[in-house]
Structure formats: C-alpha cells, structure tokens
Scaffold this motif. Structure first.
Motif, mmCIF file in Angstrom:
data_model
loop_
_atom_site.group_PDB
_atom_site.id
_atom_site.type_symbol
_atom_site.label_atom_id
_atom_site.label_comp_id
_atom_site.label_asym_id
_atom_site.label_seq_id
_atom_site.Cartn_x
_atom_site.Cartn_y
_atom_site.Cartn_z
ATOM 1 N N LYS A 1 0.870 -0.914 -0.165
ATOM 2 C CA LYS A 1 -0.117 0.499 0.211
ATOM 3 C C LYS A 1 1.217 1.208 -0.230
ATOM 4 O O LYS A 1 0.597 2.154 -0.709
ATOM 5 N N PRO A 2 1.786 1.276 0.776
ATOM 6 C CA PRO A 2 2.737 2.682 1.013
ATOM 7 C C PRO A 2 3.550 3.286 -0.513
ATOM 8 O O PRO A 2 3.449 3.714 -0.852
ATOM 9 N N PHE A 3 4.491 2.499 -1.382
ATOM 10 C CA PHE A 3 4.068 2.320 -2.478
ATOM 11 C C PHE A 3 3.487 2.487 -3.893
ATOM 12 O O PHE A 3 3.357 3.227 -4.711
ATOM 13 N N ARG A 4 1.722 2.044 -3.546
ATOM 14 C CA ARG A 4 1.252 2.168 -4.610
ATOM 15 C C ARG A 4 0.908 3.660 -4.333
ATOM 16 O O ARG A 4 0.528 4.552 -4.925
ATOM 17 N N ALA A 5 0.566 4.086 -2.768
ATOM 18 C CA ALA A 5 0.790 5.475 -3.151
ATOM 19 C C ALA A 5 1.300 5.943 -2.868
ATOM 20 O O ALA A 5 0.859 7.798 -4.416
ATOM 21 N N LEU B 1 13.768 12.805 -9.947
ATOM 22 C CA LEU B 1 12.641 12.857 -8.445
ATOM 23 C C LEU B 1 13.297 10.663 -7.928
ATOM 24 O O LEU B 1 13.136 9.812 -8.430
ATOM 25 N N HIS B 2 13.848 11.312 -6.705
ATOM 26 C CA HIS B 2 14.767 9.812 -6.332
ATOM 27 C C HIS B 2 13.414 10.064 -4.907
ATOM 28 O O HIS B 2 14.337 9.961 -4.040
ATOM 29 N N PHE B 3 11.738 9.328 -5.350
ATOM 30 C CA PHE B 3 11.296 9.111 -3.408
ATOM 31 C C PHE B 3 11.559 8.327 -3.265
ATOM 32 O O PHE B 3 11.304 7.765 -2.237
ATOM 33 N N PRO C 1 12.600 -1.626 0.774
ATOM 34 C CA PRO C 1 10.908 -1.096 1.042
ATOM 35 C C PRO C 1 11.197 0.140 1.096
ATOM 36 O O PRO C 1 11.271 0.860 1.567
ATOM 37 N N TYR C 2 9.441 0.494 0.753
ATOM 38 C CA TYR C 2 9.551 2.381 1.205
ATOM 39 C C TYR C 2 8.786 2.338 2.663
ATOM 40 O O TYR C 2 8.483 1.621 2.785
ATOM 41 N N LYS C 3 9.905 3.408 2.660
ATOM 42 C CA LYS C 3 9.143 3.518 4.474
ATOM 43 C C LYS C 3 9.485 5.535 4.265
ATOM 44 O O LYS C 3 9.823 6.167 3.659
ATOM 45 N N LEU C 4 8.030 5.289 5.035
ATOM 46 C CA LEU C 4 7.943 7.806 5.493
ATOM 47 C C LEU C 4 8.902 7.755 6.639
ATOM 48 O O LEU C 4 9.258 7.487 7.602
#
Length: 590
Positions: free
Chosen positions: A533-537, A575-577, A583-586
């Motif tokens: 879900k975090p990556f999809r967002a 853009l390197h978000f 894994p994507y971390k906020l």
C-alpha cells in the motif's frame, strides 16, 4: 526462382546501370585518312575510353567510316562520360567464387554499377540485399596501388591493428579491392587475423570495372562465377583480391583507367557518416582514414579528409614508405612552432622529388599540400611501430576516431558504447576532471543496460555511478517497457496471467505490474514491495504530478505529436522518492 529472388533481381537492374562508350574518339592525332577504316587503324588506334574500335558496342550507333573528320568539322578533343557513353541496366551481379584459396571458402557478393550511382541506393544494396550488418565504424584504407614491401613490424602492426579494430567494433573496411598494393595487404590481414566467420568479413572493395582482368567472366545476372585472381604479369589490368567480402565495381565507360571509383567512394563514406551508430544512440558512424605508403595522390586525399567539416581523422603508419613517411616526418618537424626552417624545407623538397620521382615544380606543389595538411595536424595521428611505448595499434586507431573528430565526451562515450570497447572508454573518455553535462552519464548507464553492455555497467559503477540513485521508478519502468524482441511477448503474457485480464496493444507496464508478476511466479510465500500500500500510494502521487504537468501542455501540440513520449520520463529524471532496492518507508519528522 522465388518471388523474393525475382523482386531482388528486378530492383538491382532497375537501380544500377553500366556505362558503355558509343562514340569513337581517337586518342592519337596521327590519323589515317583511309575510308573505310582499315584493319591497321582498327587494331592499333584506341579511343579515349581505352578501347579499340572492335571492342566498342555499336548497338546504339554505327561505327565510324573514317577516323578523320569531314571538311569543316573540328575533331573532338575531349571524351566525357556524359556525352559519349550510354547507360543501360547492369548485366553483372551475383557471387564470385575465388579459386586459388584452397585453405578456406572465399566468396564475395559483387555488382557492376555506374560511377554516378546514388550512395543511398548503394547502402540499401549492402544492408538489405547483401544483408551486411550496419557499420559502427568505417575504416577507409588508402595507400599505394602498386606492389611495395613493408617492414615486418609495420606489416604486423597494420594487419593485426586494422582487423582487430574492425572485428571488435563491427566496422566496415573500404579499399580499392585489387590484388596489388595496399588492398593486397588488407586481404592478407583478413586472411591471417580475420577468422572464418564470413558474416564478420565486412571488407568492401570499391574497384573500377575497366581495370579488372577478365571482367567479362563476371558478366551475368544473379550468377555464381568462379574467378582466378592470379592475373597475367604482362597485363596492365588488375585482379580482384580474394579476401574481400563484397565488391562495388564502378563503371564510367573506360577501360584500363584507374581513379573513377574515388568520387563514388567518398560520397558513400559521407552518406554512411550520416547513419546512426546504433538505434538507441544519436551519434553518427565515425570514419577513419588509414594511410599505408602511397603516391602523390594520397597527399591530396589526406588533405581532403582532414579539411572536411567535420574532419575525418587520418591514421598514418610511419615506416610504410613514400607519402606516409613524408607525412610522419613533417608532422614531427612542425610539432613545436608549426614552421619549417629554411634549410629543412630545402632538404624536404629534395626528398619529395626523390621519393616520388618528380621535378622541382611538382615537388614544390606537393610540399605546399603537405604543409596544408599540417594546418589540421590535430586530426592526423602518426603510428610508429618501432616505438616501445606505443599503444596497441587497434586501440590507437579507435582513439584516433574518438579524438580526431572533435566530438564531445558524451559523443565519444556513445561511440565506445556502440563498439562495446570499455577499455577505450576507460583510457580516453572517463578521465579524471572531465566535465560532463547533467544526465549524460545516467543516459549512458541506461543505454548500457538496454544494449546489454555488462563491461560498461561495471565501468560506470567504478566511476561513481550509484545504482540506488540511478534506478528511479521512471527509469525502471522505462527499462521494463524497452522493446526486446521475443521477450516483450513473454512479459506481456506474464502480466496478463498475473492480472487475469487481457491487455490492450501498446500497454505500458508499471512497477506495480512487475510486483504482481513476481508474486505470481513465486507464489503466496512472497509479498512484493511494489504491491504494498505505501508504494502504491507513492506511485499514484508520482503519476498525479505527471498528469497535472501534462494537462498544462496545449492540446494541439499533443495532438500533432510535438511532445515526445520520452519527455514524460525525462521530467521525472531527478525525482528519487525512494530507493527501489529497499522497501518504501515514510520519513518521520522529528
């Protein structure tokens, strides 16, 4: 005969022509007044085209009754191809089988064509009909047409350097194609170092039809002709060299006269320069002139190459003799202040006269041409085979092609990438302190990945490229959507199976699709980062920004295709978000 063979045959005959002299203009002023022309005149007096009267084709006109003009009619002085020859569809093309090469099969494609043929048609013939691989480099070899002896070290350096440079880069080699002089040395180099893969023997002879011994043996449409390249020692004509792979036999209507091929050869070289070195790269095909020995005409040829815009770099083998040695001597003498001392110039004039066997006036003209060549000395490389600290000849030739054209570092890197020569890139391009435009190294990495240049990927990483910063979302998606032949169909099928739906033509894969494919292949034991879900967002926010930017572009520009598809990915290049490898971390604000 199949339909394809018929269409190929008709295309060649519709596109290429032969030239035949149809007007007898005596080359001798001492004319007989016999009417009709006696047998002595017919067997002794030649036309300006080089043929006897009986060797002419009189299908389109009648033979002359007298060689002497009628009263009040002036004798024509000048013979010209335009006025005195007639063009008709070529009658000589196919495959020639050389008979004296018992150690291996040596066959070559050939076609007889007019001197005014279009270079676009020639390239189409070579790529489509003869199915030659597109050149990534053009090595045009110039030098002495007569036989000469090379010192062993020079011969070894020339032979190994030329063929290694050609084979390692996918280059074409252009020569005069005859079995004497520099073309013979090229043939021996291909024989010794070229291997047995006929597909890689892209050695093209551009030869005057009128100087070929027994050229009538080659006449025939789409034929297979045996050919003995031994030659008659008493004949003034030349044989084809058996280790060339293709021949363009240039016909201007003359017999036994050299030189007509040079203009067409130069036009073909310039046209090949305009072609892309690789479909992914915008760089044109580089050309290098390799000089071995040579007579007075080679001096003018070198000047033409180096004074061209952009210049064609010239690579000279010192020690090979005559013109090559004169160029090497002058290049060294003018290295400091580019001026010759008066006493050195006087000795140099004497040397030119001795080398070429010319009078003082002609030697002075040649000296002037040689000095003009030195005005472009940055485009001339001298290779000394006797020097112990000299680099390998193949590397030296490729370095010349990079440096001699004044190409930018990014263009030089593109050339080395197309050749798959990471050693050349490391030695001559990726230098400490080199200035690079923003994004050029990232584009080189992208090209290296798509072109499967593993050594370049390693080289760029060694030079500071960080994959975690390079592999942004849009770059990964660009890589997944790059056409790769049969792999495209396989990946398309996998995505359809994973999503359990059919995809439209032209569908663009996303990283979320790739995550679904990975889960589909591994099974329920793994959850991909790309489907969380975090990556999809984050992925959705990224594409929302793209859509808002695209909506600001006028509809008319998009409708007329003025905005390239690749601009969408380029706008997000920096853009390197997140790091795709983790894994994507906020980010938690403190």
């Amino acid at each position: 005969m199949s339909f394809t063979e018929k269409s190929r045959k008709s295309w060649i005959e519709e596109t290429f022509f032969k030239r035949e002299c149809v007007k007898f203009i005596p080359s001798s002023r001492d004319l007989h007044r016999c009417i009709p022309v006696c047998q002595v005149c017919q067997n002794l007096i030649r036309c300006c085209c080089g043929r006897l009267m009986g060797e002419h084709s009189w299908q389109h006109s009648l033979p002359p009754i007298s060689l002497h003009p009628d009263p009040g009619v002036e004798l024509e002085d000048d013979w010209s191809m335009e006025r005195h020859t007639k063009a008709s569809p070529t009658d000589a093309y196919g495959t020639v089988d050389f008979q004296d090469t018992a150690t291996r099969v040596c066959r070559a494609k050939y076609v007889r064509l007019a001197v005014d043929s279009k270079p676009e048609a020639l390239l189409q013939l070579m790529l489509r009909e003869w199915q030659m691989e597109r050149p990534k480099l053009l090595l045009t070899v110039q030098g002495g047409a007569e036989n000469f002896t090379l010192p062993p070290k020079v011969k070894q350096a020339f032979s190994k350097g030329l063929v290694t440079a050609a084979l390692s880069t996918g280059a074409w080699i252009l020569t005069d194609g005859i079995n004497t002089g520099v073309s013979k040395y090229v043939g021996e180099a291909v024989k010794t170092f070229g291997g047995h893969n006929l597909r890689k023997r892209n050695t093209v002879g551009i030869t005057p039809w009128g100087v070929i011994d027994n050229n009538t043996d080659l006449i025939g449409r789409d034929v297979f002709r045996p050919y003995q390249p031994l030659g008659n020692p008493l004949s003034k004509r030349a044989c084809l060299n058996g280790f060339h792979s293709h021949f363009l036999l240039v016909d201007d209507g003359t017999l036994g006269k050299h030189g007509c091929q040079q203009g067409l050869r130069r036009k073909l070289e310039k046209h090949i320069q305009l072609q892309k070195i690789h479909p992914r790269l915008n760089q044109g095909v580089p050309v290098v002139c390799v000089v071995l020995e040579g007579g007075p005409s080679i001096v003018s040829t070198v000047l033409d190459y180096v004074s061209n815009k952009p210049p064609v770099p010239v690579f000279v083998f010192e020690g090979s003799g005559r013109a090559a040695d004169l160029l090497a001597f002058l290049h060294k003498q003018t290295a400091v202040d580019r001026q010759l001392d008066a006493d050195i110039k006087e000795d140099f004039l004497v040397r030119i006269g001795d080398v070429f066997g010319v009078e003082t006036a002609e030697a002075s003209q040649l000296c002037s041409l040689l000095l003009q060549c030195m005005d472009h000395r940055q485009s001339i490389t001298i290779f000394d085979s006797e020097s112990e600290d000299q680099t390998a000849p193949d590397a030296a030739i490729l370095t010349t092609s990079l440096k001699g054209t004044k190409a930018s570092p990014a263009e030089q890197l593109s050339m080395a990438l197309a050749w798959d020569r990471a050693d050349i890139a490391q030695k001559d391009v990726l230098l400490y302190g080199q200035h690079w435009q923003v994004g050029s190294l990232e584009q080189a990495m992208l090209d290296a990945l798509v072109m499967d240049r593993v050594s370049f990927v390693k080289l760029l990483i060694d030079n500071g490229m960080t994959m975690s910063r390079f592999l942004t979302v849009e770059r990964l998606e660009e890589l997944y959507n790059t056409p790769q032949g049969q792999t495209d169909c396989f990946l398309h099928q996998l995505v359809e199976d994973a999503k359990q739906t059919s995809l439209p033509i032209g569908y663009r894969f996303s990283l979320i699709d790739m995550g679904l494919v990975i889960e589909y292949l591994i099974g329920g034991a793994y959850r991909s980062t790309y489907t969380r879900k975090p990556f999809r967002a984050a992925h959705s926010r990224l594409h929302d920004k793209e859509d808002r930017r695209d909506s600001s572009i006028s509809f008319s520009k998009r409708r007329h295709g003025l905005i390239p598809v690749s601009s969408r990915s380029r706008s997000l290049q920096d853009l390197h978000f997140f790091r795709t490898a983790q894994p994507y971390k906020l980010k938690v604000s403190l």
